[in-house]
Design a protein around this motif. Structure first.
Motif, mmCIF file in Angstrom:
data_model
loop_
_atom_site.group_PDB
_atom_site.id
_atom_site.type_symbol
_atom_site.label_atom_id
_atom_site.label_comp_id
_atom_site.label_asym_id
_atom_site.label_seq_id
_atom_site.Cartn_x
_atom_site.Cartn_y
_atom_site.Cartn_z
ATOM 1 N N ASP A 10 0.551 -1.222 -0.344
ATOM 2 C CA ASP A 10 0.172 -0.151 0.219
ATOM 3 C C ASP A 10 1.046 1.530 0.631
ATOM 4 O OD1 ASP A 10 -1.894 2.145 0.566
ATOM 5 O OD2 ASP A 10 -2.185 1.153 2.421
ATOM 6 N N ILE A 11 1.005 2.223 -1.086
ATOM 7 C CA ILE A 11 2.005 2.659 -1.148
ATOM 8 C C ILE A 11 1.899 4.387 -1.461
ATOM 9 C CG2 ILE A 11 3.984 3.953 -2.499
ATOM 10 C CD1 ILE A 11 4.041 0.998 -3.803
ATOM 11 N N ALA A 12 1.248 5.581 -0.822
ATOM 12 C CA ALA A 12 0.553 6.433 -0.857
ATOM 13 C C ALA A 12 1.487 7.674 -1.675
ATOM 14 C CB ALA A 12 0.574 7.333 0.166
ATOM 15 N N LEU A 13 0.308 7.736 -3.208
ATOM 16 C CA LEU A 13 1.415 8.319 -4.870
ATOM 17 C C LEU A 13 0.549 10.391 -4.015
ATOM 18 C CD1 LEU A 13 -0.985 6.283 -7.146
ATOM 19 C CD2 LEU A 13 1.299 6.058 -6.127
ATOM 20 N N GLN A 14 1.927 10.257 -4.516
ATOM 21 C CA GLN A 14 1.808 12.044 -4.216
ATOM 22 C C GLN A 14 1.361 12.918 -5.452
ATOM 23 O OE1 GLN A 14 3.917 12.690 -1.553
ATOM 24 N NE2 GLN A 14 4.131 10.707 -1.587
ATOM 25 N N ASN A 15 0.408 13.824 -5.156
ATOM 26 C CA ASN A 15 -0.662 14.884 -5.039
ATOM 27 C C ASN A 15 0.348 15.525 -5.900
ATOM 28 O OD1 ASN A 15 -2.699 14.360 -4.144
ATOM 29 N ND2 ASN A 15 -2.360 14.856 -2.023
ATOM 30 N N GLU A 16 1.664 16.292 -6.015
ATOM 31 C CA GLU A 16 2.454 16.813 -6.557
ATOM 32 C C GLU A 16 2.617 16.205 -8.281
ATOM 33 O OE1 GLU A 16 3.448 17.818 -2.691
ATOM 34 O OE2 GLU A 16 3.221 15.667 -3.486
ATOM 35 N N PHE A 17 2.563 15.087 -8.666
ATOM 36 C CA PHE A 17 2.654 14.851 -9.700
ATOM 37 C C PHE A 17 1.890 14.672 -10.558
ATOM 38 C CE2 PHE A 17 6.523 11.847 -7.133
ATOM 39 C CZ PHE A 17 7.593 12.881 -7.294
ATOM 40 N N SER A 18 1.653 13.843 -11.485
ATOM 41 C CA SER A 18 0.533 13.042 -12.286
ATOM 42 C C SER A 18 -0.069 12.066 -11.977
ATOM 43 C CB SER A 18 1.224 13.504 -13.310
ATOM 44 O OG SER A 18 1.506 12.853 -14.429
ATOM 45 N N LEU A 19 -0.648 11.496 -12.698
ATOM 46 C CA LEU A 19 -1.049 10.256 -12.385
ATOM 47 C C LEU A 19 -0.490 9.572 -13.101
ATOM 48 C CD1 LEU A 19 -2.990 8.061 -10.834
ATOM 49 C CD2 LEU A 19 -4.282 8.222 -13.794
ATOM 50 N N GLU A 20 0.266 9.743 -14.639
ATOM 51 C CA GLU A 20 0.959 8.841 -15.170
ATOM 52 C C GLU A 20 2.150 8.848 -14.301
ATOM 53 O OE1 GLU A 20 -0.382 11.550 -16.300
ATOM 54 O OE2 GLU A 20 -1.933 10.193 -17.190
ATOM 55 N N GLU A 21 3.181 10.067 -13.892
ATOM 56 C CA GLU A 21 4.143 10.030 -12.997
ATOM 57 C C GLU A 21 4.025 8.999 -12.247
ATOM 58 O OE1 GLU A 21 6.039 14.800 -13.697
ATOM 59 O OE2 GLU A 21 4.220 14.372 -12.572
ATOM 60 N N ASN A 22 3.392 9.017 -11.292
ATOM 61 C CA ASN A 22 3.193 8.179 -10.001
ATOM 62 C C ASN A 22 3.257 6.710 -10.598
ATOM 63 O OD1 ASN A 22 2.447 9.325 -7.961
ATOM 64 N ND2 ASN A 22 0.602 10.891 -8.276
ATOM 65 N N ILE A 23 2.423 6.456 -11.547
ATOM 66 C CA ILE A 23 2.242 5.058 -12.420
ATOM 67 C C ILE A 23 3.483 4.939 -12.876
ATOM 68 C CG2 ILE A 23 1.887 3.494 -13.695
ATOM 69 C CD1 ILE A 23 -1.373 5.287 -14.076
ATOM 70 N N ALA A 24 4.679 5.793 -13.165
ATOM 71 C CA ALA A 24 6.085 5.172 -13.408
ATOM 72 C C ALA A 24 6.798 4.828 -12.274
ATOM 73 C CB ALA A 24 6.575 6.304 -14.511
ATOM 74 N N LEU A 25 6.618 6.005 -11.823
ATOM 75 C CA LEU A 25 7.531 5.819 -10.394
ATOM 76 C C LEU A 25 6.739 4.524 -9.049
ATOM 77 C CD1 LEU A 25 9.274 7.651 -8.371
ATOM 78 C CD2 LEU A 25 7.065 8.185 -7.148
ATOM 79 N N ALA A 26 5.805 3.900 -9.041
ATOM 80 C CA ALA A 26 5.826 2.649 -8.895
ATOM 81 C C ALA A 26 5.621 1.401 -8.969
ATOM 82 C CB ALA A 26 4.162 2.912 -8.514
ATOM 83 N N ARG A 27 5.204 2.034 -10.324
ATOM 84 C CA ARG A 27 6.690 0.944 -11.319
ATOM 85 C C ARG A 27 7.982 0.613 -11.364
ATOM 86 N NH1 ARG A 27 3.264 2.457 -16.816
ATOM 87 N NH2 ARG A 27 1.198 1.129 -16.761
ATOM 88 N N GLN A 28 8.841 1.695 -10.538
ATOM 89 C CA GLN A 28 9.956 1.620 -10.756
ATOM 90 C C GLN A 28 10.207 1.314 -9.822
ATOM 91 O OE1 GLN A 28 11.958 5.822 -11.109
ATOM 92 N NE2 GLN A 28 13.575 4.990 -10.198
ATOM 93 N N PHE A 29 9.495 1.638 -8.319
ATOM 94 C CA PHE A 29 10.193 0.620 -7.453
ATOM 95 C C PHE A 29 9.632 -0.803 -7.443
ATOM 96 C CE2 PHE A 29 8.163 -0.837 -3.048
ATOM 97 C CZ PHE A 29 8.918 -0.444 -2.038
ATOM 98 N N LEU A 30 8.257 -1.039 -8.165
ATOM 99 C CA LEU A 30 8.536 -2.919 -7.911
ATOM 100 C C LEU A 30 9.371 -3.528 -8.428
ATOM 101 C CD1 LEU A 30 4.676 -2.157 -7.162
ATOM 102 C CD2 LEU A 30 6.035 -3.330 -5.481
ATOM 103 N N SER A 31 10.007 -2.858 -9.655
ATOM 104 C CA SER A 31 10.753 -3.279 -10.481
ATOM 105 C C SER A 31 11.909 -3.595 -10.105
ATOM 106 C CB SER A 31 11.410 -2.488 -12.020
ATOM 107 O OG SER A 31 9.761 -2.300 -12.500
#
Length: 110
Positions: free
Chosen positions: A89-110
């Motif tokens: 369960d990861i909190a996404l950041q309001n400062e980033f767009s949805l696409e940036e948050n998804i890319a960040l989560a993918r990078q963390f999980l890779s």
């Protein structure tokens, strides 16, 4: 200022949990469990923004199918106290767009 939140929990058979039911809930899908012989249907659940399956390069390509993947996990882990999966369960950041948050989560999980 960005706040960080990460919670990791286990999906455990000893707690009456199922990897198939957990996967169906998180993806908002209908999946059949060969282990329990029943469907878990969460197709009416809203709010699923992204439900990727991220696999290592050596994983069989058939595991891109969510039902095949989680049924293989249920089959491999036979014990009544099996730990089937981890849930992040990861909190996404309001400062980033949805696409940036998804890319960040993918990078963390890779």
């Amino acid at each position: 200022m960005a706040l960080f939140h990460l919670t990791v929990t286990q999906v455990k058979r000893s707690a009456g949990q199922s990897a198939i039911a957990s996967a169906a809930y998180r993806a908002g899908e209908r999946l059949y469990s060969e282990y329990y012989g029943e469907y878990s249907d969460y197709t009416r659940k809203g709010g699923v923004i992204c439900s990727d399956i991220l696999l290592p390069p050596q994983a069989p390509p058939e595991y891109q199918d969510r039902q095949t993947l989680w049924n293989a996990v249920e089959e491999a882990e036979r014990g009544k106290d099996a730990q089937l999966a981890y849930s992040f369960d990861i909190a996404l950041q309001n400062e980033f767009s949805l696409e940036e948050n998804i890319a960040l989560a993918r990078q963390f999980l890779s």
